[in-house]
Design a protein around this motif. Sequence first.
Motif, PDB file in Angstrom:
ATOM      1  N   VAL A 294     -28.872 -10.801 -15.309  1.00 16.15           N
ATOM      2  CA  VAL A 294     -29.440 -10.845 -13.968  1.00 16.15           C
ATOM      3  C   VAL A 294     -28.455 -10.192 -13.006  1.00 16.15           C
ATOM      4  CG1 VAL A 294     -28.490 -13.149 -13.454  1.00 16.15           C
ATOM      5  CG2 VAL A 294     -30.451 -12.310 -12.157  1.00 16.15           C
ATOM      6  N   VAL A 295     -28.992  -9.435 -12.052  1.00 15.72           N
ATOM      7  CA  VAL A 295     -28.170  -8.790 -11.029  1.00 15.72           C
ATOM      8  C   VAL A 295     -28.327  -9.590  -9.746  1.00 15.72           C
ATOM      9  CG1 VAL A 295     -27.726  -6.681  -9.747  1.00 15.72           C
ATOM     10  CG2 VAL A 295     -28.543  -6.547 -12.089  1.00 15.72           C
ATOM     11  N   ILE A 296     -27.225 -10.172  -9.258  1.00 16.91           N
ATOM     12  CA  ILE A 296     -27.296 -10.952  -8.024  1.00 16.91           C
ATOM     13  C   ILE A 296     -26.244 -10.456  -7.035  1.00 16.91           C
ATOM     14  CG2 ILE A 296     -28.212 -13.021  -9.150  1.00 16.91           C
ATOM     15  CD1 ILE A 296     -25.462 -14.260  -8.978  1.00 16.91           C
TER      16      ILE A 296
ATOM     17  N   ALA B 138     -30.115   0.087  -6.723  1.00 16.28           N
ATOM     18  CA  ALA B 138     -29.585   1.395  -7.122  1.00 16.28           C
ATOM     19  C   ALA B 138     -28.866   1.288  -8.461  1.00 16.28           C
ATOM     20  CB  ALA B 138     -28.638   1.920  -6.046  1.00 16.28           C
ATOM     21  N   LEU B 139     -28.147   0.181  -8.668  1.00 13.82           N
ATOM     22  CA  LEU B 139     -27.451  -0.036  -9.944  1.00 13.82           C
ATOM     23  C   LEU B 139     -28.457  -0.144 -11.090  1.00 13.82           C
ATOM     24  CD1 LEU B 139     -24.838  -0.714 -11.541  1.00 13.82           C
ATOM     25  CD2 LEU B 139     -25.254  -3.115 -10.968  1.00 13.82           C
ATOM     26  N   ILE B 140     -29.531  -0.900 -10.874  1.00 14.93           N
ATOM     27  CA  ILE B 140     -30.547  -1.056 -11.924  1.00 14.93           C
ATOM     28  C   ILE B 140     -31.186   0.284 -12.250  1.00 14.93           C
ATOM     29  CG2 ILE B 140     -32.818  -2.061 -12.415  1.00 14.93           C
ATOM     30  CD1 ILE B 140     -31.874  -4.553 -10.865  1.00 14.93           C
ATOM     31  N   ASN B 141     -31.523   1.063 -11.238  1.00 18.10           N
ATOM     32  CA  ASN B 141     -32.123   2.379 -11.481  1.00 18.10           C
ATOM     33  C   ASN B 141     -31.189   3.271 -12.283  1.00 18.10           C
ATOM     34  OD1 ASN B 141     -34.557   1.829 -10.174  1.00 18.10           O
ATOM     35  ND2 ASN B 141     -33.789   2.483  -8.179  1.00 18.10           N
ATOM     36  N   ARG B 142     -29.893   3.178 -12.014  1.00 18.28           N
ATOM     37  CA  ARG B 142     -28.915   3.972 -12.766  1.00 18.28           C
ATOM     38  C   ARG B 142     -28.802   3.480 -14.212  1.00 18.28           C
ATOM     39  NH1 ARG B 142     -27.413   9.080 -11.449  1.00 18.28           N
ATOM     40  NH2 ARG B 142     -27.539   9.260  -9.184  1.00 18.28           N
ATOM     41  N   LEU B 143     -28.837   2.164 -14.388  1.00 17.82           N
ATOM     42  CA  LEU B 143     -28.794   1.621 -15.746  1.00 17.82           C
ATOM     43  C   LEU B 143     -30.019   2.052 -16.550  1.00 17.82           C
ATOM     44  CD1 LEU B 143     -27.497  -1.975 -14.940  1.00 17.82           C
ATOM     45  CD2 LEU B 143     -26.307  -0.307 -16.370  1.00 17.82           C
TER      46      LEU B 143
ATOM     47  N   VAL C 299     -24.398 -12.754 -16.003  1.00 14.99           N
ATOM     48  CA  VAL C 299     -24.664 -12.521 -14.586  1.00 14.99           C
ATOM     49  C   VAL C 299     -23.848 -11.327 -14.115  1.00 14.99           C
ATOM     50  CG1 VAL C 299     -24.441 -13.469 -12.255  1.00 14.99           C
ATOM     51  CG2 VAL C 299     -25.169 -14.964 -14.138  1.00 14.99           C
ATOM     52  N   LEU C 300     -24.523 -10.336 -13.536  1.00 12.08           N
ATOM     53  CA  LEU C 300     -23.842  -9.206 -12.907  1.00 12.08           C
ATOM     54  C   LEU C 300     -23.786  -9.498 -11.414  1.00 12.08           C
ATOM     55  CD1 LEU C 300     -25.609  -6.162 -14.655  1.00 12.08           C
ATOM     56  CD2 LEU C 300     -23.732  -7.554 -15.509  1.00 12.08           C
ATOM     57  N   GLU C 301     -22.606  -9.837 -10.917  1.00 19.09           N
ATOM     58  CA  GLU C 301     -22.452 -10.118  -9.487  1.00 19.09           C
ATOM     59  C   GLU C 301     -22.007  -8.850  -8.779  1.00 19.09           C
ATOM     60  OE1 GLU C 301     -19.891 -12.658  -6.190  1.00 19.09           O
ATOM     61  OE2 GLU C 301     -19.189 -12.574  -8.257  1.00 19.09           O
ATOM     62  N   VAL C 302     -22.818  -8.364  -7.841  1.00  8.93           N
ATOM     63  CA  VAL C 302     -22.523  -7.113  -7.140  1.00  8.93           C
ATOM     64  C   VAL C 302     -21.992  -7.419  -5.743  1.00  8.93           C
ATOM     65  CG1 VAL C 302     -23.417  -4.865  -6.413  1.00  8.93           C
ATOM     66  CG2 VAL C 302     -24.412  -6.017  -8.412  1.00  8.93           C
TER      67      VAL C 302
ATOM     68  N   LEU D  82     -33.127  -6.905 -18.015  1.00 11.89           N
ATOM     69  CA  LEU D  82     -32.459  -7.133 -16.737  1.00 11.89           C
ATOM     70  C   LEU D  82     -33.421  -7.774 -15.744  1.00 11.89           C
ATOM     71  CD1 LEU D  82     -29.564  -6.448 -15.840  1.00 11.89           C
ATOM     72  CD2 LEU D  82     -30.450  -4.368 -14.827  1.00 11.89           C
ATOM     73  N   LEU D  83     -32.943  -8.778 -15.036  1.00 14.10           N
ATOM     74  CA  LEU D  83     -33.734  -9.428 -13.981  1.00 14.10           C
ATOM     75  C   LEU D  83     -33.255  -8.906 -12.634  1.00 14.10           C
ATOM     76  CD1 LEU D  83     -35.834 -11.558 -13.121  1.00 14.10           C
ATOM     77  CD2 LEU D  83     -33.974 -13.240 -13.118  1.00 14.10           C
TER      78      LEU D  83
END
Length: 279
Positions: free
Chosen positions: A124-126, A135-140, A27-30, A169-170
């Motif tokens: 998953v990014v939550i 924005a983080l997903i687009n950069r990844l 889990v990626l907690e932002v 990535l979800l």
Amino acid sequence: MAIQWYPGHIAKAERNLKEQLKRVDVVLEVRDARIPVSTHHPQVPEWVGSKAKVLVVNRMDMISPEVKQQWEDWFIEQGETPYFTNAQQGQGVAEIAKAAQKVGAEVNEKRKSRGMLPRPVRAVVIGFPNVGKSALINRLLKRKVVESARRAGVTRSLRWVRISDQIELLDAPGVIPSRIKSEEKALKLAICEDIGEAAYENQEVAAALVEFLQDLGLESKLGDRYNFTPDHLTTGELYLHQLAAESYQDDIERTACQILNDFRKGLLGALPLELPPNS
């Protein structure tokens, strides 16, 4: 006025997210670097369970290096390793990918020991709305695949995206508690646009911003920006009225919107609304 915001698409997304979490390895907690405590969803520990978690503190460009260091030290004291990013510009994003890949290597070692074939790590990014997940997903991904904008509620459904042979990535909509119990946290979320604008009044929120800056000893940033320092600054509401009379033809709503936009765009400076507890 109590600030509450829990649109239907978030309730639906949260139900779907709980189902998808069964398939996730990490889990990626932002969180928002300006308000890292207020953008921590109280249910994250329950959702993560025994899974690996990577703590991403985004918008590090919106706070000073000194404040960033204070938060880094505090999180480490709490037993967490924070990864600071500026997802819009790409700073710190490579370290996030490496942290996820490390988890993937560990997952595949376990699979191998059971005679199973390796597979991409599922992440998953939550986080709260508008903390910079898309924005983080687009950069990844190194390309724009998911919509990103400076407002809450842009992502409305869950979607799996393959980053590479190593990571899937979800992308999930922002999640927020069904009820925000702390009015102070609700005001901070409104100031940082992490809840929808229909949930609050600009004048109330701008007055709260002035008072938060006062509490942190940063009210001089207002004087620097607006070339106006009142003789007596007692409340945020009074400051709005005084600044409106001085510079905005007594238009208090316009004054409130100006202060909020200037803060949100970083035009008041790199300013936090929270410092580490007990700092």
